[in-house]
Write an enzyme that holds these catalytic residues in place. Sequence first.
Site, PDB file in Angstrom:
ATOM      1  N   ARG A 172       1.046   2.663  -1.185  1.00 52.25           N
ATOM      2  CA  ARG A 172      -0.473   3.029  -1.398  1.00 52.25           C
ATOM      3  C   ARG A 172      -1.087   3.378  -2.458  1.00 52.25           C
ATOM      4  NH1 ARG A 172      -0.375  -1.827   1.356  1.00 52.25           N
ATOM      5  NH2 ARG A 172      -0.055  -2.814   3.367  1.00 52.25           N
TER       6      ARG A 172
ATOM      7  N   HIS B 215      11.690  -2.695  -0.789  1.00 56.63           N
ATOM      8  CA  HIS B 215      10.356  -3.264  -0.307  1.00 56.63           C
ATOM      9  C   HIS B 215       9.080  -2.127   0.378  1.00 56.63           C
ATOM     10  CE1 HIS B 215       7.758  -7.472   0.479  1.00 56.63           C
ATOM     11  NE2 HIS B 215       7.241  -6.509   0.436  1.00 56.63           N
TER      12      HIS B 215
ATOM     13  N   HIS C 269       7.015 -13.579  -2.919  1.00 56.81           N
ATOM     14  CA  HIS C 269       6.630 -13.642  -1.748  1.00 56.81           C
ATOM     15  C   HIS C 269       5.907 -15.054  -1.968  1.00 56.81           C
ATOM     16  CE1 HIS C 269       3.194 -11.766   1.126  1.00 56.81           C
ATOM     17  NE2 HIS C 269       2.617 -13.091   1.563  1.00 56.81           N
TER      18      HIS C 269
ATOM     19  N   HIS D 138      -1.281   1.410   7.581  1.00 58.99           N
ATOM     20  CA  HIS D 138      -3.139   0.951   7.520  1.00 58.99           C
ATOM     21  C   HIS D 138      -3.814   1.880   8.658  1.00 58.99           C
ATOM     22  CE1 HIS D 138      -2.888  -3.086   5.788  1.00 58.99           C
ATOM     23  NE2 HIS D 138      -1.722  -3.439   6.499  1.00 58.99           N
TER      24      HIS D 138
ATOM     25  N   GLY E 260       0.908  -6.132   9.059  1.00 52.04           N
ATOM     26  CA  GLY E 260       1.362  -5.095   8.284  1.00 52.04           C
ATOM     27  C   GLY E 260       2.102  -4.777   9.246  1.00 52.04           C
TER      28      GLY E 260
ATOM     29  N   ASN F 142       1.029  -3.777  -5.004  1.00 49.21           N
ATOM     30  CA  ASN F 142      -0.607  -4.206  -5.164  1.00 49.21           C
ATOM     31  C   ASN F 142      -1.225  -2.885  -4.055  1.00 49.21           C
ATOM     32  OD1 ASN F 142       0.999  -3.634  -2.461  1.00 49.21           O
ATOM     33  ND2 ASN F 142       0.101  -4.984  -1.570  1.00 49.21           N
TER      34      ASN F 142
ATOM     35  N   ASP G  69       9.602  -4.081   4.257  1.00 50.60           N
ATOM     36  CA  ASP G  69       7.934  -4.318   3.940  1.00 50.60           C
ATOM     37  C   ASP G  69       6.792  -3.213   4.929  1.00 50.60           C
ATOM     38  OD1 ASP G  69       5.740  -5.548   3.659  1.00 50.60           O
ATOM     39  OD2 ASP G  69       6.045  -7.577   4.123  1.00 50.60           O
TER      40      ASP G  69
ATOM     41  N   ASP H 257       3.865  -9.715  -4.804  1.00 47.63           N
ATOM     42  CA  ASP H 257       3.340  -8.878  -3.185  1.00 47.63           C
ATOM     43  C   ASP H 257       2.546  -8.777  -2.561  1.00 47.63           C
ATOM     44  OD1 ASP H 257       5.497  -9.157  -0.798  1.00 47.63           O
ATOM     45  OD2 ASP H 257       4.189  -7.291  -0.269  1.00 47.63           O
TER      46      ASP H 257
END
Lengths: 179, 441, 318
Positions: free
Chosen positions: B63, B59, B180, B310, B325, B93, B306, B153
């Site tokens: 990006r 996981h 998720h 950012h 996140g 995603n 996960d 997710d």
Amino acid sequence: MARTVLQQADIARALTRISHEILESNRGADELVLLGIPTRGAVLAERIGAEIGRIEPSAASAADLVGSLDITMYRDDLAKHPTRTPAPTQVPRRGIDGATVVLVDDVLYSGRTIRAALDALNDLGRPRAVRLAVLVDRGHRELPIRADFVGKNLPTSRDERINVHLTEIDGAEEVTIEG
Amino acid sequence: MTSSTHLLKGATLPSGAVADILVQDGRIMSAALGTSAPAGTTVVDAEGLVALPGLVDLHTHLREPGFEQSETVLTGTRAAAAGGFTAVFAMANTQPVADTAGVVEQVQALGRAAGYATVRPIGAVTVGLAGERLSEIGAMAQSRAGVRVFSDDGKCVHDSLLMRRALEYVKTFDGVIAQHAQDPRLTENAQMNEGALSSELGLKGWPAVAEESIIARDVLLAEHVGARLHICHLSTAGSVDVVRWAKARGVQVTAEATPHHLLLTEELIRSYDARYKVNPPLRRDEDVQALREGVADGTIDIIATDHAPHPRESKECEWDAAAFGMVGLESALPVVQTALVDTGLLDWAGVARVLSTAPARIGRLDDHSHSFEDGAPANITLVDPAASSSFALDRLHGRSTNTPYEGVTLSGSVRWTFHHGYPTLRDGVLAPAGDTAEGMR
Amino acid sequence: MRHLLSTRDLTRDQAIHILDVAEDMADVQTREVKKLPTLRGKTVVNLFFEDSTRTRISFEAAAKRLSADVITFSAKGSSVSKGESLKDTAQTLAAMGADGVVIRHHASGAPQVLAQSDWIDAGVVNAGDGTHEHPTQALLDAFTMRRRLHPGSSRGKDLDGVRVVIVGDILHSRVARSNLWLLRTLGAEVTFVAPATLVPFGVGSWPAAVSFDLDETLRSIRPDVLMMLRIQSERMNAAYFPNAREYARQWGLDDERLTALGPDSIVMHPGPMNRGLEISAAAADSAQSTVLEQVANGVSIRMAVLYLLLSGEREALA
Ligand SMILES: [Zn+2]
């Protein structure tokens, strides 16, 4: 090491003399208001008020004669010290308009406290005249201010400290000088 | 240039046995005491170090494409190598979303070019993660990327019928749906775990039931259609209970927990410091303890990071406006050691299981599932379990620094990472970019 | 005091100190000249990310009566209403030489984020953040209660044993939260009354009693203070209760309940009121109502807070 310069009897004598001088200059107790500057000036104003009541039985009751004037909000050095706690201002019922206001403080030094007191007074009303009574004048004025009634002139150096102890606040009654 | 032959001398295997591991031509040639090395071998003093099969993260948010200001495949896999990972599963995603063969193949190619770790793309379950129509699952499965894990997710596949169809459809390709679990209506604008603290802080609550109800529904669906189901990032004690119950019934469900949910609690949010904002949210201490027990007793199969990078401005702001996140690749193993090994809940064989062999098995990543047998692909992570230090930002190698662990004392330090025999991390120092891709060949 | 972010972290002595200084400020408000020179040369920025004319003008009056320069920065609807820009806005204000920032923000915790940041060194006053706290409102409420309960002799007093009932949308109310912490610190007993949908989750661990039944509460508690909270119409749309009629019937202060309350209890409302919904016109205008006193006291409290934050030398960061 602190040296006593005024003892209990000296303080009492000085206040009695100031009381007489105030009455004399005001030609009696009419239209007279005493405003003490907290903390010790307020105590001294109460004592002078009581003395005036004794000398001049026709004088107004203490509640109508004596008050206190807090100057915290008018100081010019607030930002140089930790936050100060203001004290209440209590003006006698008659107000100060047209009265002769005698400001009372314990020690006159730079004159800045009195400058602040004059500003504060200005926001409260318009007295006929403003006088100043102090227990001790230690000199070193930074503003064109002088006292009308002085208990004792004490020449000092700037490094010295004057401590005024009054029974009501400090449990002792004396003026000492520390250097 | 580093020689392609290494002897890891005196390493402690997950079993506890001490061995000299000879790594040659991308394979483990021998893992026994007294292994002799050919001339020109680089000898690594591994005494006191624990050798784990290369860590596998099921996981990871890399990006790229679309959010390259946060992370790229290159920077994310550098972070992975620094954290001891030799394979990462890249979440779908991105922008565009990984919902076609084209995107997943692109991500996989970027991983190959970077060379720091094996990158296995995860495919989106629904087109554009919109939760409306199935994406081209078959095309992604049969593409060069060979996708086996499918997930929306970041969003929950909340439509019950769609979830049923997805579970059924991936059976065709030996795939798994990674859910998720977050009921969208119960978590509208939710900001943190719902409880006395969220009420006090005035942050909209994220009830545990929003996660648990979806898990309960999905294990029942998986049972009904006989499909494999994987639950991402369990965060509540109730979720552990539901999964434990489902496993006892024989449901083919696997479950994951993140390092941060095994160490941190909602109390940190009193500071309104957005570094602690994460989805699912940090929960109570009772939940942390239940998750740890779940890992210890096997209810929770794997630990996955996960890793969610950012940019600074997404965290330097008021809580409501901040992004969800945390980055987690470099801190994962130290957190696992601190939370589970040092507390006696898990031994190193257990760590090898939850951070390597089990996630490799779930993701059908066959070349990462080994127990140091001769001839196995040389994906190896060497950990110094005696290390202990305050976590500092200079340990991060990705593009973003949104870690919740700055200044936190953590045990364990990853010293070496071998990816198919090539050392991507050498005594704590990342291999230079460019060399790595070379090393892959 | 360096910042005022919440009432939860005020000690009893700090709270009483603020209330006492507010007494001095209130005295000044009775004079003909209502202005003090105290904060001459200081700049106070009203940074409002959320509309609130009442709170803004109250702070503005307070700052001006202390002779501070006041800059009003209404961020709502402008380019800075986005979250990312709190930092930029703060740095801009710092460059302008703001000594104090009064911040109203829709996001809970925004004032604390601002105070903890190194973006600006100014004293921060929370003027309401999300559903978190509204400390000056709670202080002015406590001040109002103290003056009503101890007329002419309120200085130095706490609220020991005072029974306060707060009715309405507790869930979304920063006023209820700030009041709870402050009232408990001052020794009062607090009961929340609301429909179960508007009671915060986990309230059982808070130092407040909770009831769903207003009539029963008025009978059993016999409150000294009844505080009615504003009900916002959007709560109806979100199905927290069926409609305004049902709410008013169950939890509104109507004339009958006002009579049941008795003449010695006081009725408070932080404003603006929805007359006929949470409070009847008769109750709002009754002798028990302190609504207008609360407004006047708000200026005194805010003067006290600005004075205590901005007048002395800046306290070093702990
Ligand atoms: Zn997720």
